[in-house]
Scaffold this motif. Structure first.
Motif, PDB file in Angstrom:
ATOM      1  N   LYS A 575      -2.677 -45.722   1.001  1.00 49.67           N
ATOM      2  CA  LYS A 575      -2.736 -46.957   0.224  1.00 49.67           C
ATOM      3  C   LYS A 575      -1.446 -47.209  -0.553  1.00 49.67           C
ATOM      4  N   GLY A 576      -1.218 -48.479  -0.850  1.00 48.25           N
ATOM      5  CA  GLY A 576      -0.146 -48.833  -1.760  1.00 48.25           C
ATOM      6  C   GLY A 576      -0.527 -48.471  -3.182  1.00 48.25           C
ATOM      7  N   GLU A 577       0.496 -48.287  -4.021  1.00 53.24           N
ATOM      8  CA  GLU A 577       0.235 -47.965  -5.422  1.00 53.24           C
ATOM      9  C   GLU A 577       0.606 -49.159  -6.285  1.00 53.24           C
ATOM     10  N   SER A 578      -0.037 -49.269  -7.432  1.00 54.00           N
ATOM     11  CA  SER A 578       0.243 -50.372  -8.341  1.00 54.00           C
ATOM     12  C   SER A 578       0.279 -49.865  -9.769  1.00 54.00           C
ATOM     13  N   ILE A 579       0.957 -50.586 -10.620  1.00 59.94           N
ATOM     14  CA  ILE A 579       1.131 -50.194 -12.015  1.00 59.94           C
ATOM     15  C   ILE A 579       0.895 -51.404 -12.903  1.00 59.94           C
ATOM     16  N   LEU A 580       0.254 -51.158 -14.038  1.00 55.80           N
ATOM     17  CA  LEU A 580       0.114 -52.138 -15.107  1.00 55.80           C
ATOM     18  C   LEU A 580       0.849 -51.577 -16.312  1.00 55.80           C
ATOM     19  N   ASN A 581       1.846 -52.310 -16.782  1.00 57.11           N
ATOM     20  CA  ASN A 581       2.755 -51.805 -17.809  1.00 57.11           C
ATOM     21  C   ASN A 581       2.679 -52.681 -19.060  1.00 57.11           C
ATOM     22  N   TYR A 582       2.396 -52.040 -20.204  1.00 52.62           N
ATOM     23  CA  TYR A 582       2.422 -52.706 -21.502  1.00 52.62           C
ATOM     24  C   TYR A 582       3.664 -52.224 -22.237  1.00 52.62           C
ATOM     25  N   GLU A 583       4.415 -53.151 -22.794  1.00 56.10           N
ATOM     26  CA  GLU A 583       5.683 -52.753 -23.395  1.00 56.10           C
ATOM     27  C   GLU A 583       6.030 -53.635 -24.578  1.00 56.10           C
ATOM     28  N   ALA A 584       6.595 -53.025 -25.607  1.00 51.42           N
ATOM     29  CA  ALA A 584       7.140 -53.760 -26.745  1.00 51.42           C
ATOM     30  C   ALA A 584       8.487 -53.148 -27.094  1.00 51.42           C
ATOM     31  N   GLY A 585       9.423 -53.988 -27.472  1.00 57.54           N
ATOM     32  CA  GLY A 585      10.747 -53.461 -27.771  1.00 57.54           C
ATOM     33  C   GLY A 585      11.460 -54.281 -28.815  1.00 57.54           C
ATOM     34  N   ILE A 586      12.472 -53.683 -29.377  1.00 56.13           N
ATOM     35  CA  ILE A 586      13.296 -54.365 -30.364  1.00 56.13           C
ATOM     36  C   ILE A 586      14.748 -53.975 -30.129  1.00 56.13           C
ATOM     37  N   LYS A 587      15.648 -54.949 -30.257  1.00 54.95           N
ATOM     38  CA  LYS A 587      17.088 -54.722 -30.099  1.00 54.95           C
ATOM     39  C   LYS A 587      17.772 -55.182 -31.375  1.00 54.95           C
TER      40      LYS A 587
END
Length: 814
Positions: A575-587
């Motif tokens: 099977k193919g793989e999948s990802i759900l990504n939650y991200e927060a950042g500051i520059k």
């Protein structure tokens, strides 16, 4: 809200609080009079301008934007940084990027990549795709061999962290690396040359020249050569082999007879010639630029890469008494013979002031062969047919062809809504023959097992359409949405695995490159690999970013990524793989751009994460097996990058990665022939030996890692400068496989450092320097395997980063 999400939320709010508190510079003390203020402010501005960090432009959003204004977790490495850090290939970059790791895989002589704890050590064949995608000038390079190539005449490297499935497409599940080559320029004629020499007979050379031909046409030529002797010495079998009498006794004990006994021939062992862990690589590129009008620009390049070095050896983690660590008892001479060719093209056409059309195309061809001592000489045979294994992993011939085409239409200029639309197509046509003779004792012993894997035609076709839009709600607030639809088709046509049939009438000799496996040569078909795979998958991105001030950018995103499945031995799909990504950042930018500090917090949920390994099936046949980890594989982390100009003379860079959570989902039957002595597997699994790795830590994902680079410029009385530079990297312990088997399957915490010193004259037209790499001479494992001795005893082997090396270099520009 569970504990993990409370912890992640707390980390996010902590980052936001720091940004709000520190992004604004403190007000300066008022001058005594207005008349005094103007010249003082002017002088201060000039001084600060000379010290400030350079403005870094990146193409992470497929537009040229300032790094500090780009709401993506991206590390940007300039040509100057690459030169000073002596970056030769992708593996050298990892210390400069948070959460980035590289492993070497000897039997194919490739480099596999891990980002944010996600990667696949066995994504090294014509079957598997990487989780970290490599691009050169926006053109995808699909095969793992590309990561071992020389990095030649680069303008910059961008490492995009997190799924990039919307804009960057194929197999960028956890990130993408985009190499921007130096392009020709109209107008000036200029160039540079660099030379290097060091221990292990190291010689290096790089040069490039920019040639303007007319007001509309220019070309650039770049060449490179890097070579050094192997780090691994050959052990002398004389003195290690048992006496003839002992050999005879051992042979009879193993079931042999006096009539068939023969003493071990010491000439079976390699004691001279090119050593393991050597380098002999060359590269050349010619690039052209044509601008027939103000609206049209065409960049075209052709690149050639040649590799005649050797793979990295499997070394015993604890060498035999009397033997050096950097040595091996070798019965298969190392060999690499590789050539690759790439043609890349980019055409940009400005339709009007607000719209641009781009066509990016690439064509590549690779062919190669290799030979590798897989057993690593970890056991000394007791007779010519007992007490040890001989295993030769040999790529007789591999041929990979690929092409890609991308058509982008995007808005330009200042708009309320910025948008981009694109169409994409990529194809591969690959073939390989890979032989593995495994013999008891020596190559003149009896067959343990041997096989030949012949895949005459494996094809890939990938189609995609994508779009992304950024809505400027105000001068400081933006919303971005993007989506991509991908359809992948893979086919194996005529692939066959041949295994030894144990026919007593056929002589037991290692299969040679000229042998056609079949009944007359003692082989039978163990697997027919014909099959087709087809799948489609949408991926998407939602992101908001906001300017907290002119010096602080805050962003948060939810995005998905996808890597297609495919076919494994036997034509069985995975099977193919999948990802759900939650991200927060500051520059953050401080002190009039003298200091930047970028931080991202992320959580990743993986479905059907792919693991692959060479395995033995229940019927005794061998093959490459793929497993999809069930449930959710979870990774949570924080990463931070700081760059500072501390004074006119001092510069500092700090890179930090913390990954407290990196747990596999459920995989009850995980096998690997690289790990001898795994327990017997349930017959229903189809695998001979396996281990339950459910909930184990991911490999190559230390809890904490950080790098520090510091340089100080000493100004000399003659106008020149002497600049020492320190580059250090520290990691806590990390596993080397998903088995998590103990010390032998682990790289302990370590510190590895480099030292450099460079002299530059007043006119800065040349420079000279010295360097010591790995001055701590630490031994860093990049992978592991083990040989079972019985009675729960094992010998562990690993491949390692280079030992301490030193040398001098020189550069000139004109």
């Amino acid at each position: 809200m569970n504990t993990r999400y409370r912890a992640l939320s707390s980390a996010i709010f902590a980052v936001l609080a720091m940004g709000t508190a520190y992004a604004e510079d403190a007000p300066a003390t008022a001058p005594a009079t207005a008349a005094d203020a103007a010249p003082a402010a002017s002088q201060k501005s000039q001084d600060q301008k000379s010290q400030a960090l350079d403005t870094v432009q990146v193409t992470a959003t497929k537009r040229s934007t300032s790094l500090q204004k780009t709401p993506v977790a991206v590390s940007a490495l300039s040509a100057d940084t690459l030169q000073k850090e002596r970056i030769n290939n992708v593996a050298d970059i990892t210390k400069l990027v948070p959460g980035f790791a590289a492993t070497t895989e000897g039997d194919h002589g490739v480099i596999t990549l891990t980002l944010r704890g996600i990667g696949n050590d066995s994504a090294k064949t014509e079957y598997a795709d990487p989780e970290v995608a490599l691009f050169v000038d926006g053109v995808y390079t699909p095969r793992a061999e590309a990561a071992a190539g020389l990095l030649l005449d680069l303008e910059s490297v961008e490492v995009l962290r997190g799924p990039q499935g919307t804009l960057w497409g194929r197999n960028s599940t956890v990130g993408a690396v985009n190499f921007q080559t130096a392009k020709p320029e109209l107008g000036p004629f200029y160039g540079y040359a660099q030379f290097e020499a060091g221990d292990y007979s190291h010689l290096g050379m790089r040069a490039a020249v920019n040639v303007p031909v007319s007001d509309t046409f220019a070309f650039r030529v770049a060449i490179a050569q890097e070579q050094h002797d192997g780090y691994v010495d050959f052990q002398n079998p004389i003195g290690q082999l048992p006496s003839v009498a002992s050999q005879q006794a051992a042979y009879i004990t193993s079931g042999g007879t006096l009539a068939t006994f023969k003493p071990i021939d010491p000439n079976l062992y390699v004691t001279k010639g090119q050593k393991y862990n050597s380098q002999d690589q060359s590269a050349a590129r010619i690039s052209t630029l044509w601008t027939p009008s103000d609206k049209l620009t065409w960049n075209l390049s052709f690149e050639y890469f040649r590799d005649r070095g050797t793979p990295n050896a499997n070394l015993m983690q604890q060498p035999r008494a009397g033997q050096d660590f950097w040595s091996a008892l070798v019965d298969t001479a190392p060999q690499l013979d590789r050539n690759s060719y790439a043609l890349r093209s980019r055409v940009d056409y400005a339709i009007n002031d607000g719209m641009e059309l781009s066509y990016i195309a690439g064509f590549s061809k690779f062919n190669g062969s290799s030979d590798y001592d897989q057993d690593g000489g970890v056991q000394v045979p007791t007779s010519f047919a007992s007490g040890a294994n001989f295993q030769d992993d040999r790529t007789n011939d591999s041929r990979y062809k690929s092409s890609s085409h991308e058509l982008d239409l995007k808005s330009t200029g200042d708009n309320t809504i910025d948008w981009i639309l694109g169409l994409y197509y990529a194809s591969e046509d690959n073939s390989i023959r890979f032989d593995i003779p495994i013999f008891n004792g020596t190559s003149q012993g009896t067959v343990g097992w041997q096989g030949s894997f012949i895949q005459p035609k494996e094809t890939v076709d990938s189609y995609a359409g994508f779009g992304q839009m950024t809505w400027h709600l105000s001068d400081s607030l933006r919303l971005t949405g993007g989506a991509r639809w991908t359809h992948d088709e893979k086919e194996n046509d005529g692939g066959r695995n041949y295994g030894w049939a144990y026919d007593a009438t056929v002589p037991q000799v290692p299969i040679s490159t000229g042998t056609q496996p079949g009944p007359t040569s003692g082989f039978a078909v163990s697997a027919k690999n014909d099959g087709k795979y087809s799948s489609s998958k949408p991926t998407w991105l939602l992101r908001a970013d906001m300017d907290l001030s002119s010096n602080a950018l805050l962003y948060g995103s939810v995005s998905t990524g996808y890597k297609s499945g495919g076919l494994q031995d036997g034509g069985v799909p995975y099977k193919g793989e999948s990802i759900l990504n939650y991200e927060a950042g500051i520059k953050l930018t401080f002190l009039d751009h003298h200091l930047t500090w970028n931080t991202a917090v992320y959580h990743e949920d993986f479905k059907n994460f792919q693991l692959s390994a060479p395995i033995t099936f229940v019927d005794g046949s061998h093959g490459l097996g793929f497993s999809n980890v069930e449930g959710t594989t979870k990774v949570t982390g924080i990463e931070s990058e700081l760059a500072a100009v501390l004074s006119d003379a001092d510069r500092l860079n700090v890179v930090v990665s913390v990954i407290p959570q990196k747990k596999l989902g459920t995989l009850i039957y995980a096998g690997s022939n690289d790990y001898g002595g795994l327990p017997a597997c349930a017959p229903a699994s189809g695998i001979g030996n396996c281990l339950n790795v459910s909930g184990n830590d991911l490999a190559h994902a230390p809890d904490t890692s950080f790098s520090v680079i510091y340089e100080h410029k000493f100004s000399l009385s003659n106008g020149g400068a002497l600049t020492p530079r320190f580059s250090g990297h520290y990691e806590t312990a990390s596993w080397l496989s998903p088995f998590n088997l103990g010390n032998g399957d682990q790289q302990g915490s370590y510190f590895r450092g480099d030292l450099m010193m460079r002299y530059t004259p007043a006119d800065e037209k040349w420079w000279a320097g010295v360097y010591v790499n790995n001055f701590t001479d630490v031994k860093v494992r990049t992978n592991a395997g083990r040989t079972a001795l019985g009675n729960n005893q094992f010998i562990y082997t690993s491949q390692y980063l280079a030992p301490r090396t030193f040398g001098m270099n020189f550069g000139v520009s004109f």
